[in-house]
Design a protein around this motif. Structure first.
Motif, PDB file in Angstrom:
ATOM      1  N   LEU A   1      46.725 -47.531  59.773  1.00 23.38           N
ATOM      2  CA  LEU A   1      46.853 -46.040  59.982  1.00 23.38           C
ATOM      3  C   LEU A   1      47.527 -45.218  58.828  1.00 23.38           C
ATOM      4  CD1 LEU A   1      46.062 -43.830  61.944  1.00 23.38           C
ATOM      5  CD2 LEU A   1      48.345 -44.303  63.170  1.00 23.38           C
ATOM      6  N   GLU A   2      48.375 -45.902  58.335  1.00 25.89           N
ATOM      7  CA  GLU A   2      49.255 -45.192  56.972  1.00 25.89           C
ATOM      8  C   GLU A   2      48.147 -45.025  56.026  1.00 25.89           C
ATOM      9  OE1 GLU A   2      52.751 -46.280  54.202  1.00 25.89           O
ATOM     10  OE2 GLU A   2      52.705 -47.262  55.719  1.00 25.89           O
ATOM     11  N   GLU A   3      47.272 -45.948  55.707  1.00 28.05           N
ATOM     12  CA  GLU A   3      46.083 -45.696  54.735  1.00 28.05           C
ATOM     13  C   GLU A   3      45.211 -44.734  55.105  1.00 28.05           C
ATOM     14  OE1 GLU A   3      44.280 -49.349  53.310  1.00 28.05           O
ATOM     15  OE2 GLU A   3      45.976 -50.457  53.558  1.00 28.05           O
ATOM     16  N   ILE A   4      45.159 -44.588  56.467  1.00 27.92           N
ATOM     17  CA  ILE A   4      44.091 -43.283  56.992  1.00 27.92           C
ATOM     18  C   ILE A   4      44.886 -41.976  56.573  1.00 27.92           C
ATOM     19  CG2 ILE A   4      42.874 -42.376  58.882  1.00 27.92           C
ATOM     20  CD1 ILE A   4      41.923 -45.202  58.158  1.00 27.92           C
ATOM     21  N   PHE A   5      46.187 -42.014  57.144  1.00 33.40           N
ATOM     22  CA  PHE A   5      46.895 -40.904  56.730  1.00 33.40           C
ATOM     23  C   PHE A   5      46.935 -40.635  55.198  1.00 33.40           C
ATOM     24  CE2 PHE A   5      49.678 -41.251  60.889  1.00 33.40           C
ATOM     25  CZ  PHE A   5      48.593 -40.599  61.462  1.00 33.40           C
ATOM     26  N   LYS A   6      47.145 -41.478  54.403  1.00 31.79           N
ATOM     27  CA  LYS A   6      47.282 -41.045  52.950  1.00 31.79           C
ATOM     28  C   LYS A   6      45.878 -40.702  52.477  1.00 31.79           C
ATOM     29  CE  LYS A   6      50.707 -44.471  51.755  1.00 31.79           C
ATOM     30  NZ  LYS A   6      51.130 -45.761  50.943  1.00 31.79           N
ATOM     31  N   ALA A   7      44.685 -41.110  53.087  1.00 30.65           N
ATOM     32  CA  ALA A   7      43.354 -40.636  52.587  1.00 30.65           C
ATOM     33  C   ALA A   7      43.250 -39.049  53.016  1.00 30.65           C
ATOM     34  CB  ALA A   7      42.403 -41.640  53.282  1.00 30.65           C
ATOM     35  N   ILE A   8      43.800 -38.857  54.298  1.00 26.83           N
ATOM     36  CA  ILE A   8      43.652 -37.599  54.761  1.00 26.83           C
ATOM     37  C   ILE A   8      44.549 -36.665  54.054  1.00 26.83           C
ATOM     38  CG2 ILE A   8      44.232 -35.835  56.686  1.00 26.83           C
ATOM     39  CD1 ILE A   8      43.464 -38.301  58.567  1.00 26.83           C
ATOM     40  N   LYS A   9      45.870 -36.902  53.619  1.00 25.60           N
ATOM     41  CA  LYS A   9      46.584 -36.284  52.802  1.00 25.60           C
ATOM     42  C   LYS A   9      46.008 -35.923  51.655  1.00 25.60           C
ATOM     43  CE  LYS A   9      51.328 -35.893  51.354  1.00 25.60           C
ATOM     44  NZ  LYS A   9      52.779 -36.763  51.248  1.00 25.60           N
ATOM     45  N   GLU A  10      45.192 -36.903  50.881  1.00 21.70           N
ATOM     46  CA  GLU A  10      44.719 -36.883  49.718  1.00 21.70           C
ATOM     47  C   GLU A  10      43.768 -35.886  49.759  1.00 21.70           C
ATOM     48  OE1 GLU A  10      42.366 -39.856  46.530  1.00 21.70           O
ATOM     49  OE2 GLU A  10      44.248 -40.434  47.247  1.00 21.70           O
ATOM     50  N   LYS A  11      42.705 -35.961  50.819  1.00 13.73           N
ATOM     51  CA  LYS A  11      41.551 -34.967  50.736  1.00 13.73           C
ATOM     52  C   LYS A  11      42.079 -33.415  51.180  1.00 13.73           C
ATOM     53  CE  LYS A  11      37.823 -34.016  53.796  1.00 13.73           C
ATOM     54  NZ  LYS A  11      36.791 -33.522  52.935  1.00 13.73           N
ATOM     55  N   GLU A  12      43.273 -33.249  51.930  1.00 14.87           N
ATOM     56  CA  GLU A  12      43.848 -31.981  52.035  1.00 14.87           C
ATOM     57  C   GLU A  12      44.876 -31.436  51.295  1.00 14.87           C
ATOM     58  OE1 GLU A  12      42.203 -30.291  54.299  1.00 14.87           O
ATOM     59  OE2 GLU A  12      40.947 -31.879  55.450  1.00 14.87           O
ATOM     60  N   ASN A  13      45.172 -32.231  50.074  1.00 17.76           N
ATOM     61  CA  ASN A  13      46.020 -31.842  49.096  1.00 17.76           C
ATOM     62  C   ASN A  13      47.487 -31.716  49.570  1.00 17.76           C
ATOM     63  OD1 ASN A  13      44.072 -32.013  46.941  1.00 17.76           O
ATOM     64  ND2 ASN A  13      43.338 -29.819  47.590  1.00 17.76           N
ATOM     65  N   GLY A  14      47.606 -32.663  50.555  1.00 12.75           N
ATOM     66  CA  GLY A  14      49.194 -32.633  51.392  1.00 12.75           C
ATOM     67  C   GLY A  14      49.383 -31.612  52.348  1.00 12.75           C
ATOM     68  N   GLY A  15      48.352 -30.955  52.680  1.00 10.94           N
ATOM     69  CA  GLY A  15      48.273 -29.941  53.734  1.00 10.94           C
ATOM     70  C   GLY A  15      47.852 -30.445  55.051  1.00 10.94           C
ATOM     71  N   LYS A  16      47.730 -29.362  56.100  1.00 15.73           N
ATOM     72  CA  LYS A  16      47.015 -29.825  57.414  1.00 15.73           C
ATOM     73  C   LYS A  16      45.764 -29.900  57.153  1.00 15.73           C
ATOM     74  CE  LYS A  16      49.820 -28.092  60.987  1.00 15.73           C
ATOM     75  NZ  LYS A  16      49.890 -27.161  62.247  1.00 15.73           N
ATOM     76  N   THR A  17      44.788 -30.868  58.354  1.00 19.77           N
ATOM     77  CA  THR A  17      43.342 -30.919  58.278  1.00 19.77           C
ATOM     78  C   THR A  17      42.851 -29.588  58.223  1.00 19.77           C
ATOM     79  OG1 THR A  17      43.468 -31.100  60.690  1.00 19.77           O
ATOM     80  CG2 THR A  17      43.732 -33.015  59.069  1.00 19.77           C
ATOM     81  N   ALA A  18      41.740 -29.409  57.641  1.00 19.87           N
ATOM     82  CA  ALA A  18      40.747 -28.373  57.654  1.00 19.87           C
ATOM     83  C   ALA A  18      40.125 -28.289  58.957  1.00 19.87           C
ATOM     84  CB  ALA A  18      39.773 -28.450  56.582  1.00 19.87           C
ATOM     85  N   ILE A  19      40.121 -29.337  59.614  1.00 20.78           N
ATOM     86  CA  ILE A  19      39.393 -29.229  61.113  1.00 20.78           C
ATOM     87  C   ILE A  19      40.517 -29.382  62.137  1.00 20.78           C
ATOM     88  CG2 ILE A  19      39.068 -31.676  61.070  1.00 20.78           C
ATOM     89  CD1 ILE A  19      36.346 -31.488  62.227  1.00 20.78           C
ATOM     90  N   SER A  20      40.191 -28.713  63.196  1.00 19.23           N
ATOM     91  CA  SER A  20      41.086 -29.033  64.451  1.00 19.23           C
ATOM     92  C   SER A  20      40.787 -30.186  65.199  1.00 19.23           C
ATOM     93  CB  SER A  20      40.719 -27.647  65.356  1.00 19.23           C
ATOM     94  OG  SER A  20      41.644 -27.793  66.423  1.00 19.23           O
ATOM     95  N   HIS A  21      41.750 -30.570  65.735  1.00 13.04           N
ATOM     96  CA  HIS A  21      41.375 -31.863  66.881  1.00 13.04           C
ATOM     97  C   HIS A  21      40.740 -31.398  68.008  1.00 13.04           C
ATOM     98  CE1 HIS A  21      45.037 -29.943  68.758  1.00 13.04           C
ATOM     99  NE2 HIS A  21      44.694 -30.653  69.835  1.00 13.04           N
ATOM    100  N   LYS A  22      40.256 -30.080  68.155  1.00 11.81           N
ATOM    101  CA  LYS A  22      39.576 -29.342  69.259  1.00 11.81           C
ATOM    102  C   LYS A  22      38.315 -29.387  68.919  1.00 11.81           C
ATOM    103  CE  LYS A  22      43.702 -27.596  71.443  1.00 11.81           C
ATOM    104  NZ  LYS A  22      44.172 -26.214  72.102  1.00 11.81           N
ATOM    105  N   ALA A  23      37.684 -29.881  67.775  1.00 11.26           N
ATOM    106  CA  ALA A  23      36.540 -29.742  67.207  1.00 11.26           C
ATOM    107  C   ALA A  23      35.551 -30.271  67.966  1.00 11.26           C
ATOM    108  CB  ALA A  23      36.242 -29.876  65.743  1.00 11.26           C
ATOM    109  N   THR A  24      34.256 -30.225  67.734  1.00 11.20           N
ATOM    110  CA  THR A  24      33.108 -31.026  68.439  1.00 11.20           C
ATOM    111  C   THR A  24      33.195 -32.224  68.127  1.00 11.20           C
ATOM    112  OG1 THR A  24      31.328 -30.640  67.041  1.00 11.20           O
ATOM    113  CG2 THR A  24      31.696 -28.896  68.845  1.00 11.20           C
TER     114      THR A  24
END
Length: 140
Positions: free
Chosen positions: A62-85
């Motif tokens: 999971l740590e690698e997943i979080f790093k990949a998301i962080k890299e994609k989002e430039n260290g910010g929150k995700t562009a998508i909500s957890h409530k998305a479809t």
């Protein structure tokens, strides 16, 4: 990243930080509302550092997943909500981890990962640990 002290507790929402151990369990701090709770040994508890996501090549921590998301989002929150479809969640996760196993990773799993990531970013738990960077540089 400091995921070895972050817990998920079955039947309880959100994430918790391990505070101390007791004879009958441990004390944890909710990352959502900052309240302390006592958790007994009978509760199903998982450390985030021990959770992995299925990919076509095997399991990815999971740590690698979080790093990949962080890299994609430039260290910010995700562009998508957890409530998305479900379709939007799967498309987003595919853009982060293109080789994840779609048969074993469900939209509910992706929803949790995005929710956890955003909570951890807010609380500063996904900041890069300077000691980790030093280790990587020494290995080179």
């Amino acid at each position: 990243m400091k995921l070895n002290q972050i817990l998920t507790i079955s039947g309880k929402p959100g994430l918790y930080q391990l505070q101390s151990r007791t004879r009958s369990g441990f004390i944890a701090l909710s990352l959502i509302d900052q309240k302390h709770i006592s958790i007994g040994l009978r509760n199903n508890v998982s450390l985030l550092s021990e959770i992995a996501i299925y990919t076509l090549e095997g399991e990815k921590p999971l740590e690698e997943i979080f790093k990949a998301i962080k890299e994609k989002e430039n260290g910010g929150k995700t562009a998508i909500s957890h409530k998305a479809t479900n379709d939007e969640l799967e498309a987003y996760f595919f853009s982060v981890i293109p080789n994840y196993d779609e048969d074993k990773v469900y939209p509910s799993d992706i929803r949790k990962i995005i929710q956890w990531y955003n909570l951890l970013i807010d609380r500063g738990f996904l900041e890069d640990d300077p000691s980790e960077e030093t280790k990587v540089e020494e290995e080179k």
